[in-house]
Design a protein around this motif. Structure first.
Motif, short mmCIF file in Angstrom:
data_model
loop_
_atom_site.label_atom_id
_atom_site.label_comp_id
_atom_site.label_asym_id
_atom_site.label_seq_id
_atom_site.Cartn_x
_atom_site.Cartn_y
_atom_site.Cartn_z
N ASP A 73 -46.59 -35.28 55.48
CA ASP A 73 -46.12 -35.31 54.10
C ASP A 73 -45.43 -36.62 53.72
OD1 ASP A 73 -47.09 -32.78 53.60
OD2 ASP A 73 -45.15 -31.78 53.87
N GLU A 74 -44.66 -37.18 54.64
CA GLU A 74 -43.94 -38.42 54.34
C GLU A 74 -44.91 -39.58 54.06
OE1 GLU A 74 -40.89 -40.88 53.41
OE2 GLU A 74 -40.83 -38.70 53.66
N THR A 75 -45.91 -39.72 54.90
CA THR A 75 -46.91 -40.78 54.70
C THR A 75 -47.65 -40.57 53.38
OG1 THR A 75 -47.18 -41.08 57.08
CG2 THR A 75 -48.97 -41.88 55.68
N TYR A 76 -48.02 -39.33 53.14
CA TYR A 76 -48.72 -38.99 51.89
C TYR A 76 -47.88 -39.38 50.68
CZ TYR A 76 -50.38 -35.98 48.09
OH TYR A 76 -50.80 -35.50 46.88
N ARG A 77 -46.61 -38.95 50.65
CA ARG A 77 -45.73 -39.24 49.52
C ARG A 77 -45.51 -40.74 49.35
NH1 ARG A 77 -42.77 -34.75 51.45
NH2 ARG A 77 -41.23 -36.14 52.33
N GLN A 78 -45.30 -41.45 50.46
CA GLN A 78 -45.06 -42.90 50.36
C GLN A 78 -46.27 -43.63 49.78
OE1 GLN A 78 -43.94 -44.03 54.35
NE2 GLN A 78 -41.76 -43.83 53.91
N ILE A 115 -49.01 -38.48 36.88
CA ILE A 115 -48.33 -38.02 38.10
C ILE A 115 -48.88 -36.65 38.51
CG2 ILE A 115 -46.13 -37.37 39.15
CD1 ILE A 115 -44.80 -39.44 37.21
N SER A 116 -48.97 -35.74 37.57
CA SER A 116 -49.45 -34.39 37.86
C SER A 116 -50.88 -34.38 38.36
CB SER A 116 -49.34 -33.50 36.62
OG SER A 116 -48.00 -33.27 36.30
N SER A 117 -51.70 -35.23 37.80
CA SER A 117 -53.11 -35.29 38.21
C SER A 117 -53.24 -35.53 39.70
CB SER A 117 -53.82 -36.39 37.42
OG SER A 117 -55.13 -36.56 37.87
N TYR A 118 -52.38 -36.37 40.24
CA TYR A 118 -52.45 -36.71 41.66
C TYR A 118 -51.62 -35.79 42.54
CZ TYR A 118 -55.41 -40.52 40.53
OH TYR A 118 -56.48 -41.24 40.09
N THR A 119 -50.57 -35.21 42.01
CA THR A 119 -49.74 -34.33 42.84
C THR A 119 -50.29 -32.92 42.90
OG1 THR A 119 -48.25 -33.85 41.00
CG2 THR A 119 -47.64 -35.67 42.48
N GLN A 120 -51.13 -32.55 41.98
CA GLN A 120 -51.67 -31.18 41.96
C GLN A 120 -52.91 -31.03 42.83
OE1 GLN A 120 -50.12 -28.47 40.49
NE2 GLN A 120 -48.55 -30.03 40.37
N SER A 121 -53.47 -32.12 43.30
CA SER A 121 -54.67 -32.04 44.13
C SER A 121 -54.53 -32.99 45.32
CB SER A 121 -55.91 -32.39 43.32
OG SER A 121 -57.04 -32.37 44.17
N ARG A 122 -53.95 -32.49 46.39
CA ARG A 122 -53.74 -33.32 47.57
C ARG A 122 -55.08 -33.80 48.14
NH1 ARG A 122 -49.29 -33.27 52.02
NH2 ARG A 122 -50.31 -34.44 53.66
N LEU A 164 -41.85 -31.75 45.35
CA LEU A 164 -43.20 -31.33 45.01
C LEU A 164 -43.38 -29.82 44.91
CD1 LEU A 164 -45.68 -32.76 44.12
CD2 LEU A 164 -46.37 -33.00 46.48
N PRO A 165 -42.86 -29.02 45.83
CA PRO A 165 -43.06 -27.56 45.69
C PRO A 165 -42.50 -27.03 44.36
CG PRO A 165 -42.32 -28.07 47.90
CD PRO A 165 -42.20 -29.34 47.10
N PHE A 166 -41.32 -27.49 43.98
CA PHE A 166 -40.73 -27.06 42.71
C PHE A 166 -41.59 -27.48 41.53
CE2 PHE A 166 -38.16 -28.20 39.00
CZ PHE A 166 -37.65 -26.96 38.66
N HIS A 167 -42.01 -28.73 41.53
CA HIS A 167 -42.81 -29.23 40.40
C HIS A 167 -44.18 -28.57 40.35
CE1 HIS A 167 -40.03 -32.04 38.64
NE2 HIS A 167 -39.61 -32.28 39.87
N LEU A 220 -58.26 -38.54 49.29
CA LEU A 220 -59.53 -39.26 49.21
C LEU A 220 -59.33 -40.62 48.52
CD1 LEU A 220 -62.61 -39.16 49.68
CD2 LEU A 220 -62.80 -38.12 47.43
N ILE A 221 -58.63 -40.62 47.40
CA ILE A 221 -58.36 -41.86 46.65
C ILE A 221 -57.53 -42.83 47.47
CG2 ILE A 221 -57.16 -42.80 44.61
CD1 ILE A 221 -59.85 -41.34 44.02
N LEU A 222 -56.59 -42.29 48.25
CA LEU A 222 -55.68 -43.13 49.05
C LEU A 222 -56.25 -43.47 50.42
CD1 LEU A 222 -52.40 -41.18 48.24
CD2 LEU A 222 -53.04 -43.44 47.36
N ALA A 223 -57.46 -43.01 50.71
CA ALA A 223 -58.10 -43.22 52.02
C ALA A 223 -57.23 -42.69 53.15
CB ALA A 223 -58.45 -44.70 52.23
#
Length: 154
Positions: free
Chosen positions: A122-127, A100-107, A37-40, A112-115
């Protein structure tokens, strides 16, 4: 291995159906972006500013075009096998990457969408994000590519 090499191997794998290849393509890109994610994020920001360097711009475009060529082959194979309808392939790839970018660019938005709490690890977020993105993109591409959904252009 670079994305191009992975996509090239995916194309060469004759044991997979075009649908299997599309599913693996989605899995690959979601995992690759979320795990780097940091690279992208840097690459996304660089492209959003119309690139500060022509050298970087040219390298990124070359990579994207090589990857697009491999994805085009996957979709063309599905079209030849009468599984996929005719689509605008660069726009289809843009839809995948844009989602993909829409969701990875705004944590904040993604949490909020993922509740999820914004301070979730970070691991829980990514999973959690990966599961939703993969499921959505696979469903979207099935609807978009399926020859049974061919629209008669008029």
């Amino acid at each position: 291995m670079y994305a191009y090499g992975i996509l090239e191997e995916l194309n060469k794998n004759e044991s997979l159906s075009p649908w299997d290849k599309i599913d693996r393509l989605v899995e690959f890109y979601v995992d690759r972006i979320l795990n780097n994610l940091p690279f992208h994020n840097i690459m996304y920001q660089e492209s959003a500013t119309n690139y500060r360097s022509d050298e970087i711009k040219n390298k990124v475009i070359t990579i994207k075009m090589r990857n697009l060529d491999q994805i085009t082959k996957i979709i063309a194979d599905g079209q030849q096998k009468k599984l996929f309808r005719q689509v605008d392939i660069p726009m289809t790839v843009g839809t995948i990457m844009g989602t993909i970018s829409s969701y990875t660019q705004s944590r904040s938005y993604s949490c909020l969408i993922l509740a999820l709490q914004e301070n979730v690890n970070d691991e829980t977020y990514r999973q959690r994000l990966a599961v939703r993105l993969k499921s959505h993109l696979k469903q979207l591409l099935r609807a978009h590519l399926d020859i049974r959904n061919e629209v008669d252009p008029q």
